[in-house]
Every structure is written in structure tokens, then in C-alpha cells.
Write a protein that holds these residues in place. Structure first.
Motif, PDB file in Angstrom:
ATOM      1  N   GLY A 244      -7.065   6.900  -1.633  1.00 33.28           N
ATOM      2  CA  GLY A 244      -6.756   7.285  -2.997  1.00 33.28           C
ATOM      3  C   GLY A 244      -5.397   6.808  -3.464  1.00 33.28           C
ATOM      4  O   GLY A 244      -5.040   6.975  -4.636  1.00 33.28           O
ATOM      5  N   GLY A 245      -4.618   6.191  -2.563  1.00 29.90           N
ATOM      6  CA  GLY A 245      -3.291   5.705  -2.917  1.00 29.90           C
ATOM      7  C   GLY A 245      -3.338   4.356  -3.616  1.00 29.90           C
ATOM      8  O   GLY A 245      -4.401   3.788  -3.872  1.00 29.90           O
TER       9      GLY A 245
ATOM     10  N   ASN B 283      -6.625   2.290  -2.684  1.00 25.55           N
ATOM     11  CA  ASN B 283      -6.935   2.205  -1.253  1.00 25.55           C
ATOM     12  C   ASN B 283      -8.040   3.191  -0.891  1.00 25.55           C
ATOM     13  O   ASN B 283      -7.979   4.367  -1.255  1.00 25.55           O
ATOM     14  N   THR B 284      -9.027   2.709  -0.152  1.00 25.74           N
ATOM     15  CA  THR B 284     -10.237   3.501   0.030  1.00 25.74           C
ATOM     16  C   THR B 284     -10.685   3.636   1.472  1.00 25.74           C
ATOM     17  O   THR B 284     -11.072   4.710   1.912  1.00 25.74           O
TER      18      THR B 284
ATOM     19  N   ALA C  30       0.860  -1.179   0.000  1.00 22.31           N
ATOM     20  CA  ALA C  30       0.000   0.000   0.000  1.00 22.31           C
ATOM     21  C   ALA C  30       0.897   1.229   0.000  1.00 22.31           C
ATOM     22  O   ALA C  30       1.771   1.368   0.871  1.00 22.31           O
ATOM     23  N   VAL C  31       0.701   2.105  -0.981  1.00 27.12           N
ATOM     24  CA  VAL C  31       1.545   3.297  -1.124  1.00 27.12           C
ATOM     25  C   VAL C  31       0.660   4.528  -1.058  1.00 27.12           C
ATOM     26  O   VAL C  31      -0.330   4.633  -1.797  1.00 27.12           O
ATOM     27  N   GLY C  32       0.988   5.452  -0.170  1.00 24.24           N
ATOM     28  CA  GLY C  32       0.187   6.664  -0.037  1.00 24.24           C
ATOM     29  C   GLY C  32       0.889   7.696   0.809  1.00 24.24           C
ATOM     30  O   GLY C  32       2.103   7.627   1.027  1.00 24.24           O
ATOM     31  N   ASN C  33       0.109   8.675   1.293  1.00 24.38           N
ATOM     32  CA  ASN C  33       0.655   9.789   2.069  1.00 24.38           C
ATOM     33  C   ASN C  33      -0.042   9.896   3.424  1.00 24.38           C
ATOM     34  O   ASN C  33      -0.730  10.887   3.707  1.00 24.38           O
ATOM     35  N   PRO C  34       0.104   8.914   4.297  1.00 23.46           N
ATOM     36  CA  PRO C  34      -0.582   8.986   5.594  1.00 23.46           C
ATOM     37  C   PRO C  34      -0.017  10.096   6.469  1.00 23.46           C
ATOM     38  O   PRO C  34       1.181  10.362   6.443  1.00 23.46           O
ATOM     39  N   PHE C  35      -0.916  10.743   7.221  1.00 19.80           N
ATOM     40  CA  PHE C  35      -0.512  11.780   8.183  1.00 19.80           C
ATOM     41  C   PHE C  35       0.310  12.895   7.528  1.00 19.80           C
ATOM     42  O   PHE C  35       1.229  13.457   8.141  1.00 19.80           O
ATOM     43  N   ASN C  36      -0.019  13.220   6.252  1.00 17.16           N
ATOM     44  CA  ASN C  36       0.646  14.295   5.514  1.00 17.16           C
ATOM     45  C   ASN C  36       2.136  14.025   5.268  1.00 17.16           C
ATOM     46  O   ASN C  36       2.903  14.942   4.998  1.00 17.16           O
ATOM     47  N   LEU C  37       2.549  12.784   5.371  1.00 20.17           N
ATOM     48  CA  LEU C  37       3.929  12.441   5.038  1.00 20.17           C
ATOM     49  C   LEU C  37       4.051  12.246   3.533  1.00 20.17           C
ATOM     50  O   LEU C  37       3.057  12.106   2.825  1.00 20.17           O
ATOM     51  N   THR C  38       5.290  12.250   3.019  1.00 18.54           N
ATOM     52  CA  THR C  38       5.477  11.930   1.610  1.00 18.54           C
ATOM     53  C   THR C  38       5.258  10.435   1.419  1.00 18.54           C
ATOM     54  O   THR C  38       5.001   9.709   2.374  1.00 18.54           O
ATOM     55  N   SER C  39       5.376   9.980   0.171  1.00 15.46           N
ATOM     56  CA  SER C  39       5.016   8.604  -0.162  1.00 15.46           C
ATOM     57  C   SER C  39       5.584   7.594   0.829  1.00 15.46           C
ATOM     58  O   SER C  39       6.787   7.544   1.077  1.00 15.46           O
TER      59      SER C  39
END
Length: 465
Positions: A227-228, A241-242, A184-193
Motif C-alpha cells: 500500500g506504500g 507497492n503491492t 519504495a516508501v512504506g512502513n515495513p515491520f511496523n517501522l515509521t516511513s
């Protein structure tokens, strides 16, 4: 000399026979099998214990190449909404001097083309006044909303970058297997990828609705991941990812992704048609938690029980029947409603599918052509209406309007069911799409007049307020 040569030859043969006998009778065999897997040659020692083609455990799986090919195609999405709510009692009563205050929401997105198309969740960009996208290299661009589908929670954005962007191609989510490693790749907690790993825990999951079909994983997903990308170890995009199920709002063990085959179809529809083209089979399954379903054992059926068939639908035309149990559609085995929903969601009106059903213990196959939905519940007043069939047009002697086939309890006393809804105010209604649009304009405290037609050809008017 001849005698020496003969003795030497005999000695060589005797040695060969002795060595061969030792190898055959005393030395344990050691075999090697060369197999082909995804174009790479793999050497394995023989064993009667089944092993995964991708390795026996996490130590044998390499996530690095999948992560490297993914992180630069996953972006940070910022949703700016101007909040016009009064900040004090004076602004509340007088409404003067108030300044809209921006509220910021964040999520993730996946670049799916080199020219800047980005797929994300609808809830990430919902009600946005301004959208911004930040790439993994920290460059930020204004984003344009191209289209959305709230039902599947998918939205399509577009940015105009000054260069070709790294992007991910959609994989085939139907080939995803339970137990397969995923990232799973995304930006949790306003972090970068950020990359997290897990396995596919289940497929065709529904979260309280029968028209949902998610891939469930145990890869850690937190606020901001929405959205990642969900990718497999080859780096193929197999989901968006939703959602998570959590009492705290943060990850507790499971997360859910829209399968890539559904997301891809939604994106293609938005780009080609401007809206989502939904093909339906035309059957209705029972509510499995209902007393009727439990009493009749329908909640334990392996497959989808056909409780009713919509008139003038593909299933109706193919002569499927109430009581059929759908076991397979094309090459997809059907165990639950979510299996059926997930596959049909990848199709459009006009597509043909082969439906295998169980009827009285006999397996039957039907070629079903999917059609557009012919019924809809119109907003605000809650009437269920359907497009007119040729038979309806002859019966009511009209080519326009939609037929009322269900009304909420509020309107039961008015005897509206079975009549044709002709117009909303002074605007004619031709089909269910127009009915949905027109009735969506009724304000909460407004009023509207509707004109209906009876089978006797009499027109009736009703004021709704």
C-alpha cells in the motif's frame, strides 16, 4: 614616428597570425555542449559514448529531494479484525462466554489529497472491523473505507484530520522506463516511513493471471510495505507497492507495484461512481501454456493473438477478427497480454481507442469503442451468463433475464446452456450485475430456485441445493 607605428602594426598582425596558426594546427579542440533537460541547464563535455540524462550511475543520482517530498505523505495503516473463533473446547461446543479477540494487521497507505483521501491495497484492509491511520508525525486517526477493487488490489480510505495534509499527486506510469531509478516508501515491520531504492526491472508483469499488469522493481519491499508509494527521482507517484515473490515472505530481490495510471482510474471511479467502471475490448487471448498454443506457435507471438471475440463488444462492432494479432493500442506498443490489460484498465466504457493489428501480414487500424463487460461467471453455481442482445430479446420474446452461455460439469446433464435465466427465487434478473448480486446470497448449505426460459417460450424451474 610613422615608421615606428608601421612596424608596431606589422608586429601585432604577425603575432595574431602566429597565435591563430598554433591554435588551429597544434592545440587539441575542447568543446562544451549546453543542453536543456527538464528546465535545468546541463554542461557536458562532448563524447561519442551515450550517457543517461539522469546520470551515469548511482553516485550521480540524488534521492534526497524525492524522499523528503514523499515520506510525510506515506502513512501507517492498521487493520483490526475481531476474531470470534472459540479459544477452547467448551466455547466450541457451547458458544457461551467467548469474547471476540482482536487481530491486528498492518500496512502502508499514500495520502493523495490534502483533505485526507488515502490509497492502499485491498488486502491490507480486507475484512477489517476497524481501521486506523497513523501519519508520519505519529498522529493517529480513525479511517473510513470508501471503496475497494479486489481485482486490482486497490482500496480508498478517508480520514478527517485537523489540518491540510501533505500529499502525493499521481504521475504517469506509462512514461516509466525500464532501468529508471525508483524509491519504495512504506512502513515495513511496523517501522515509521522507510525509504529503499532500486530500478524498474520490468513493466506489465503478470503474477499467474492474464488480467494483471504490475511494475516490477528491485527496491526492497517487505511485510508492511503493501500500500506504500513507488516514486521516481522527481518524487512522482508512479505505483502502489503491492506484492513480493518470496518463499520466506520477505524480500528476496523483486517487488511489484500497481501502476499509478491504473490506481488513479480506480480511485476516480470509486469517488465519482461508487464502483469501478471497467471498459473491455471484447477479445479473448489463448492460454499461452496450453498444448494448442504451443503446438501452433502462439506462445512465441510478439503481440496478443485474438482467439475469440465476444458478441456485442467493441471489437465485434469494429469488425476485428479471430486470428488478428494486436500490436498497438493508441501509442502503447503491445507485446504481451499484460501490456494490453494494463492499458485498457485505465479506460472506461465509452472510451475510444485505436487498435493496430496484424492480419495476414497486413497492418490494419480499428477505432474501437470500449463497452461494459457483457458476460460474467455468477458466484457459487458457476454459470457463465451474458446480457441479452436485441436479437436474444426477439428470439426469447422477453426484455428481462440473462442468457446462460456456459455451465460447469456439475450441471451438464440438465441441458441449461442457451436458456434465459429469468429469476432467482421471486426476484427478477435484469442484467449480469443483478445476477451476480442475487446468486452471491446462496449460502453454502442453503437452497434456491431459479426460473429459466427456453426458445419455445416454455418456463422451467430448477431447485439448487
Amino acid at each position: 614616428m610613422k615608421k615606428i607605428g608601421s612596424l608596431l602594426l606589422v608586429a601585432v598582425f604577425a603575432g595574431a597570425i602566429t597565435l591563430g596558426a598554433y591554435k588551429f594546427f597544434f592545440e587539441k579542440p575542447n568543446f562544451a555542449i549546453i543542453s536543456q533537460d527538464n528546465g535545468s541547464r546541463v554542461l557536458t563535455t562532448s563524447s561519442y559514448t551515450p550517457t543517461s540524462a539522469r546520470g551515469a550511475g548511482i553516485n550521480e543520482v540524488d534521492f534526497t529531494s524525492a524522499a523528503e517530498s514523499t515520506v510525510n505523505a506515506v502513512v501507517h495503516v492498521k487493520n483490526v479484525t475481531l476474531n470470534k473463533t472459540p479459544s477452547n473446547i467448551i466455547e466450541y461446543f457451547y458458544g457461551s462466554g467467548s469474547t471476540p479477540r482482536p487481530q491486528v494487521g498492518t500496512g502502508s497507505g499514500v495520502v493523495i489529497s490534502s483533505d485526507g483521501y488515502i490509497v492502499t491495497n485491498n488486502h491490507v484492509i480486507d475484512k477489517a472491523d476497524h481501521l486506523q491511520v497513523t501519519l508520519n508525525n505519529n498522529k493517529t486517526y480513525d479511517a473510513e473505507l470508501i471503496g475497494t477493487d479486489p481485482n486490482t488490489d486497490i482500496a480508498l480510505l478517508k480520514i478527517n484530520a485537523d489540518r491540510q495534509l501533505p500529499y502525493l499527486a499521481f504521475g504517469d506510469s506509462d512514461n516509466t522506463k525500464v532501468g529508471e531509478w525508483v524509491l519504495a516508501v512504506g512502513n515495513p515491520f511496523n517501522l515509521t516511513s522507510t525509504v529503499t531504492a532500486g530500478i524498474v526491472s520490468a513493466k506489465a508483469r503478470a503474477l499467474g493471471r492474464i488480467d494483471q499488469s504490475f511494475i516490477q522493481t528491485d527496491a526492497a519491499v517487505n511485510p508492511g510495505n503493501s500500500g506504500g508509494a513507488l516514486v521516481n527521482t522527481n518524487g512522482d507517484l508512479i505505483g502502489i507497492n503491492t506484492a513480493i515473490t518470496s518463499q520466506t515472505g520477505s524480500y528476496v530481490g523483486y517487488s511489484f507495484a500497481v501502476p499509478s495510471n491504473i490506481a488513479k482510474k480506480i480511485v476516480e471511479d470509486i469517488m465519482e461512481y461508487g464502483n469501478v467502471q471497467k471498459g473491455i475490448l471484447g477479445i479473448t487471448p489463448p492460454r499461452l501454456s496450453s498444448e494448442y498454443a504451443i503446438k501452433n506457435g502462439l506462445h512465441n507471438i510478439d503481440g496478443v493473438y485474438v482467439e475469440s471475440i465476444e458478441e456485442d463488444s467493441g471489437a465485434y462492432d469494429a469488425e476485428m477478427q479471430t486470428g488478428d494479432i494486436i500490436k498497438k493500442v493508441d501509442e502503447i506498443n503491445i507485446h504481451t497480454s499484460s501490456d494490453l490489460t494494463g492499458y485498457i484498465a485505465t479506460k472506461r466504457p465509452g472510451d475510444q481507442v485505436k487498435v493496430t493489428v496484424l492480419r495476414d501480414g497486413e497492418s490494419l487500424e480499428f477505432d474501437v469503442t470500449l463497452k461494459e463487460r457483457q458476460t460474467i461467471v455468477i458466484p457459487v453455481i458457476g454459470f457463465e451468463v451474458k446480457n441479452l442482445t436485441e436479437k436474444d430479446k426477439k428470439t426469447f420474446r422477453t426484455k428481462k433475464g440473462v442468457k446462460i452461455i456456459g455451465v460447469p460439469e456439475t450441471f451438464r446433464a440438465y441441458d441449461l446452456e442457451g436458456k434465459v435465466l429469468l429469476s432467482f427465487g421471486d426476484q427478477e434478473i435484469n442484467n449480469i450485475k443483478e445476477a451476480k448480486t442475487l446468486f452471491g446470497r446462496i449460502s453454502r448449505y442453503g437452497r434456491a430456485s431459479i426460473t429459466m426460459l427456453t426458445e419455445k417460450g416454455e418456463k422451467e424451474r430448477l431447485i439448487i441445493q
